[in-house]
Scaffold this motif. Structure first.
Motif, PDB file in Angstrom:
ATOM      1  N   THR A 299       0.831  -1.204   0.000  1.00 32.75           N
ATOM      2  CA  THR A 299       0.000   0.000   0.000  1.00 32.75           C
ATOM      3  C   THR A 299       0.866   1.255   0.000  1.00 32.75           C
ATOM      4  OG1 THR A 299      -1.760  -1.145   1.190  1.00 32.75           O
ATOM      5  CG2 THR A 299      -1.782   1.257   1.263  1.00 32.75           C
ATOM      6  N   GLY A 300       1.881   1.283   0.855  1.00 36.30           N
ATOM      7  CA  GLY A 300       2.735   2.459   0.950  1.00 36.30           C
ATOM      8  C   GLY A 300       3.478   2.754  -0.326  1.00 36.30           C
ATOM      9  N   LEU A 301       4.084   1.734  -0.909  1.00 35.59           N
ATOM     10  CA  LEU A 301       4.854   1.945  -2.141  1.00 35.59           C
ATOM     11  C   LEU A 301       3.948   2.305  -3.308  1.00 35.59           C
ATOM     12  CD1 LEU A 301       7.432  -0.972  -1.801  1.00 35.59           C
ATOM     13  CD2 LEU A 301       7.792   1.460  -1.326  1.00 35.59           C
ATOM     14  N   SER A 302       2.759   1.712  -3.365  1.00 32.68           N
ATOM     15  CA  SER A 302       1.809   2.026  -4.427  1.00 32.68           C
ATOM     16  C   SER A 302       1.364   3.480  -4.333  1.00 32.68           C
ATOM     17  CB  SER A 302       0.601   1.087  -4.337  1.00 32.68           C
ATOM     18  OG  SER A 302      -0.369   1.431  -5.301  1.00 32.68           O
ATOM     19  N   PHE A 303       1.113   3.940  -3.108  1.00 32.40           N
ATOM     20  CA  PHE A 303       0.719   5.338  -2.922  1.00 32.40           C
ATOM     21  C   PHE A 303       1.828   6.277  -3.379  1.00 32.40           C
ATOM     22  CE2 PHE A 303       1.126   9.181  -0.398  1.00 32.40           C
ATOM     23  CZ  PHE A 303      -0.103   9.778  -0.575  1.00 32.40           C
ATOM     24  N   LEU A 304       3.064   5.991  -2.978  1.00 29.92           N
ATOM     25  CA  LEU A 304       4.178   6.865  -3.351  1.00 29.92           C
ATOM     26  C   LEU A 304       4.362   6.919  -4.861  1.00 29.92           C
ATOM     27  CD1 LEU A 304       6.753   5.862  -0.587  1.00 29.92           C
ATOM     28  CD2 LEU A 304       5.465   8.004  -0.748  1.00 29.92           C
ATOM     29  N   THR A 305       4.177   5.785  -5.521  1.00 28.72           N
ATOM     30  CA  THR A 305       4.263   5.751  -6.987  1.00 28.72           C
ATOM     31  C   THR A 305       3.198   6.634  -7.608  1.00 28.72           C
ATOM     32  OG1 THR A 305       5.229   3.543  -7.060  1.00 28.72           O
ATOM     33  CG2 THR A 305       4.040   4.270  -9.024  1.00 28.72           C
ATOM     34  N   ASP A 306       1.982   6.536  -7.110  1.00 30.96           N
ATOM     35  CA  ASP A 306       0.872   7.341  -7.619  1.00 30.96           C
ATOM     36  C   ASP A 306       1.102   8.820  -7.334  1.00 30.96           C
ATOM     37  OD1 ASP A 306      -1.985   7.500  -8.677  1.00 30.96           O
ATOM     38  OD2 ASP A 306      -2.248   8.398  -6.698  1.00 30.96           O
ATOM     39  N   TYR A 307       1.562   9.135  -6.134  1.00 23.83           N
ATOM     40  CA  TYR A 307       1.740  10.523  -5.718  1.00 23.83           C
ATOM     41  C   TYR A 307       2.837  11.210  -6.527  1.00 23.83           C
ATOM     42  CZ  TYR A 307       1.761  14.478  -2.482  1.00 23.83           C
ATOM     43  OH  TYR A 307       1.658  15.739  -1.933  1.00 23.83           O
ATOM     44  N   LEU A 308       3.889  10.467  -6.845  1.00 24.83           N
ATOM     45  CA  LEU A 308       5.016  11.061  -7.574  1.00 24.83           C
ATOM     46  C   LEU A 308       4.953  10.756  -9.072  1.00 24.83           C
ATOM     47  CD1 LEU A 308       7.922  10.603  -5.035  1.00 24.83           C
ATOM     48  CD2 LEU A 308       6.697  12.673  -5.625  1.00 24.83           C
ATOM     49  N   LEU A 351      10.935   5.689   3.695  1.00 27.13           N
ATOM     50  CA  LEU A 351       9.746   5.809   2.844  1.00 27.13           C
ATOM     51  C   LEU A 351       8.480   5.598   3.661  1.00 27.13           C
ATOM     52  CD1 LEU A 351      10.796   4.055  -0.496  1.00 27.13           C
ATOM     53  CD2 LEU A 351      10.875   6.480   0.125  1.00 27.13           C
ATOM     54  N   ARG A 352       8.562   4.813   4.726  1.00 27.02           N
ATOM     55  CA  ARG A 352       7.412   4.631   5.612  1.00 27.02           C
ATOM     56  C   ARG A 352       7.050   5.962   6.268  1.00 27.02           C
ATOM     57  NH1 ARG A 352       5.356   0.004   7.516  1.00 27.02           N
ATOM     58  NH2 ARG A 352       7.227  -1.201   6.973  1.00 27.02           N
ATOM     59  N   GLN A 353       8.053   6.672   6.765  1.00 25.42           N
ATOM     60  CA  GLN A 353       7.808   7.981   7.376  1.00 25.42           C
ATOM     61  C   GLN A 353       7.357   9.000   6.337  1.00 25.42           C
ATOM     62  OE1 GLN A 353      11.741   8.313   9.051  1.00 25.42           O
ATOM     63  NE2 GLN A 353      11.009   7.864  11.131  1.00 25.42           N
ATOM     64  N   LEU A 354       7.919   8.914   5.140  1.00 29.95           N
ATOM     65  CA  LEU A 354       7.522   9.811   4.063  1.00 29.95           C
ATOM     66  C   LEU A 354       6.051   9.619   3.715  1.00 29.95           C
ATOM     67  CD1 LEU A 354       8.216  11.877   1.861  1.00 29.95           C
ATOM     68  CD2 LEU A 354       8.938   9.966   0.409  1.00 29.95           C
ATOM     69  N   TYR A 355       5.611   8.367   3.704  1.00 25.80           N
ATOM     70  CA  TYR A 355       4.202   8.074   3.446  1.00 25.80           C
ATOM     71  C   TYR A 355       3.321   8.766   4.475  1.00 25.80           C
ATOM     72  CZ  TYR A 355       0.078   5.055   2.684  1.00 25.80           C
ATOM     73  OH  TYR A 355      -1.181   4.572   2.427  1.00 25.80           O
ATOM     74  N   SER A 356       3.696   8.693   5.750  1.00 26.56           N
ATOM     75  CA  SER A 356       2.947   9.375   6.798  1.00 26.56           C
ATOM     76  C   SER A 356       2.978  10.887   6.598  1.00 26.56           C
ATOM     77  CB  SER A 356       3.507   9.023   8.181  1.00 26.56           C
ATOM     78  OG  SER A 356       3.296   7.673   8.499  1.00 26.56           O
ATOM     79  N   LEU A 357       4.124  11.405   6.188  1.00 25.14           N
ATOM     80  CA  LEU A 357       4.261  12.837   5.944  1.00 25.14           C
ATOM     81  C   LEU A 357       3.313  13.302   4.844  1.00 25.14           C
ATOM     82  CD1 LEU A 357       5.942  15.478   6.449  1.00 25.14           C
ATOM     83  CD2 LEU A 357       7.477  14.686   4.659  1.00 25.14           C
ATOM     84  N   LEU A 358       3.288  12.600   3.734  1.00 26.33           N
ATOM     85  CA  LEU A 358       2.481  13.003   2.583  1.00 26.33           C
ATOM     86  C   LEU A 358       0.992  12.837   2.828  1.00 26.33           C
ATOM     87  CD1 LEU A 358       4.599  11.496  -0.347  1.00 26.33           C
ATOM     88  CD2 LEU A 358       4.601  13.839   0.512  1.00 26.33           C
ATOM     89  N   THR A 359       0.618  11.927   3.712  1.00 19.51           N
ATOM     90  CA  THR A 359      -0.802  11.706   3.986  1.00 19.51           C
ATOM     91  C   THR A 359      -1.281  12.475   5.208  1.00 19.51           C
ATOM     92  OG1 THR A 359      -0.201   9.645   5.120  1.00 19.51           O
ATOM     93  CG2 THR A 359      -0.972   9.477   2.840  1.00 19.51           C
ATOM     94  N   GLY A 360      -0.442  13.357   5.740  1.00 13.40           N
ATOM     95  CA  GLY A 360      -0.896  14.308   6.747  1.00 13.40           C
ATOM     96  C   GLY A 360      -0.838  13.852   8.182  1.00 13.40           C
ATOM     97  N   SER A 361      -0.228  12.720   8.483  1.00  8.24           N
ATOM     98  CA  SER A 361      -0.236  12.235   9.862  1.00  8.24           C
ATOM     99  C   SER A 361       1.162  12.177  10.464  1.00  8.24           C
ATOM    100  CB  SER A 361      -0.858  10.841   9.919  1.00  8.24           C
ATOM    101  OG  SER A 361      -0.166   9.937   9.082  1.00  8.24           O
ATOM    102  N   TYR A 362       2.123  12.816   9.817  1.00  4.26           N
ATOM    103  CA  TYR A 362       3.502  12.795  10.291  1.00  4.26           C
ATOM    104  C   TYR A 362       3.727  13.903  11.312  1.00  4.26           C
ATOM    105  CZ  TYR A 362       8.602  13.225  10.135  1.00  4.26           C
ATOM    106  OH  TYR A 362       9.928  13.303  10.454  1.00  4.26           O
TER     107      TYR A 362
END
Length: 444
Positions: A299-308, A351-362
């Protein structure tokens, strides 16, 4: 702004919390995003903490990478109406887009909620970002409005809505049963608007509320969004990663407000934070680490791919460091990502922390720790003019909100930084905002 300056607080209410994996936490109520009683309990909890606002966000389209708490949730105006019925003092603010509704409909909806709540409603104005690529296709279209066009259209939209809210002077309704006169015709006003984007006659079929108009809220971070907010908004939401960045933004935005002929102290900047509270700093950090551990790798890697925009993360894991990939140096990325590149360069998150950062919960270390640690940082941000208040984007609900109300709010109250009781009954009253004059009254 009358009296001593005090911190303003808004609770961002979204299902199990802002963290994308919050629904997997053992304490989570997994169906909370469609449980009205749950939201009403959250709002009453925030009201016990004397918060100014219970806030509901929105998005008009989803895709397979959307946050779990927005894949299945209530329409926000319906939701804040139900929240208003279950509370008595806290303001209720919902997001609604100027791009996918008519001004008359929106003016009527928000003024209805303002009456139902006794003058506690606010409208978070958005023009709608289309990160999913699906929004227009949900509204009988194929192409989403271009960014600058959206804001030009929104300027006129706001003018139309405010005109409609002033359709009736405050004493227009006589309701004299003996004479048969229900209203004074001289105090009814059609706006007869003919503009570039809208043609609206009026009047609106509901009068002004106890606070005159719903409070106008805005969260645009682009230059167009800031200019729009400086002209029209009374509260803005911001999400900066450091106090230094926030102080620069605070001063620059207040200057924009002044340049629009408005009083800077009458526009409030609420900074988004995601606090995680523990009895010790270590316990708080363990809570944050555990939440991040619940993010599924795929889920995390898929989101980052979509976001970038299709950047291939498949050869990495969520424990890979951003600097090892060179993310801090990427140039062909969305505006939304560019604002995070400074913190990526500084902190080199996984990248796990980056995922949290981009989704607003970091959260960085400023807002992970003991109640005293968090209260100290809130006081510093507030007194050094990095913010007028804070949007509490709690990673895990309801526990994160309960911790803040029970542990942090009393510390702010002891320091004289936050109210101990509500001073008024309307959202405008909470912020010390004046009731807008009716633009159609004689002599205006």
């Amino acid at each position: 702004m009358a009296g001593k300056r005090q911190i303003k607080l808004s609770a961002y209410l979204v299902g199990t919390g802002m963290h994308v994996a919050s629904w997997r936490h053992p304490d989570a109520q997994v169906d909370s995003s469609i449980d009205i009683a749950y939201y009403q309990r959250l709002a009453r909890l925030a009201e016990r903490g004397k918060f100014d606002i219970a806030f509901i966000a929105d998005s008009l389209a989803i895709n397979e990478q959307s946050h779990p708490n927005i894949l299945n949730r209530f329409e926000p105006l319906t939701l804040i109406t139900a929240i208003a019925a279950a509370t008595s003092r806290i303001g209720v603010v919902a997001t609604a887009s100027t791009s996918y509704i008519e001004p008359f409909n929106l003016a009527r909806l928000f003024m209805s909620i303002d009456h139902i709540s006794g003058g506690r409603a606010g409208w978070n104005i958005v023009t709608t970002r289309d990160l999913s690529g699906n929004t227009a296709r949900n509204f009988n279209g194929t192409e989403h409005f271009e960014h600058s066009y959206r804001y030009q259209r929104a300027e006129e939209f706001i003018d139309v809505v405010k005109g409609l809210w002033d359709s009736w002077e405050d004493d227009a309704f006589i309701r004299n049963q003996a004479s048969g006169q229900f209203y004074d015709r001289s105090k009814l006003h059609r706006i007869d608007h003919q503009g570039e984007f809208f043609s609206v006659q009026g009047p609106l079929n509901i009068a002004r509320s106890p606070q005159g108009h719903p409070v106008l809220v805005q969260a645009g971070s682009s230059e167009s969004g800031q200019q729009f907010a400086a002209r029209s908004a009374e509260i803005i939401f911001s999400h900066k990663n450091t106090i230094e960045e926030s102080k620069v933004f605070y001063e620059a935005f207040k200057s924009k407000v002044a340049a629009n002929g408005r009083t800077p102290d009458d526009v409030y900047i609420l900074q988004g934070i995601s606090p995680i509270i523990g009895e010790t700093a270590q316990i708080a950090r363990e809570k944050a680490t555990y939440l991040d551990s619940l993010i599924p790798e795929e889920t995390g890697l898929s989101f980052l791919t979509d976001y970038l925009n299709g950047y291939d993360f498949s050869r990495y894991t969520l424990e890979t460091r951003a600097r090892d990939i060179g993310l801090q140096e990427l140039r062909e990325v969305r505006y939304e990502f560019k604002r995070f590149q400074a913190i990526i360069a500084k902190e080199n998150p996984t990248l796990r922390q980056l995922y949290s950062l981009l989704t607003g919960s970091y959260s960085d270390d400023s807002f992970i720790g003991t109640p005293e640690h968090i209260a100290n940082n809130l006081e510093t941000w507030f007194t050094e003019r990095a913010a007028d208040g804070f949007m509490l984007m709690t990673p895990l609900l309801p526990s994160g909100l309960a911790d803040f109300v029970q542990e942090v709010v009393p510390l702010l109250q002891e320091r004289g930084l936050f109210r101990t009781e509500y001073e008024g009954t309307t959202l405008r009253g909470h912020f010390g905002l004046s009731v807008p004059a009716n633009q159609f009254e004689k002599g205006r």
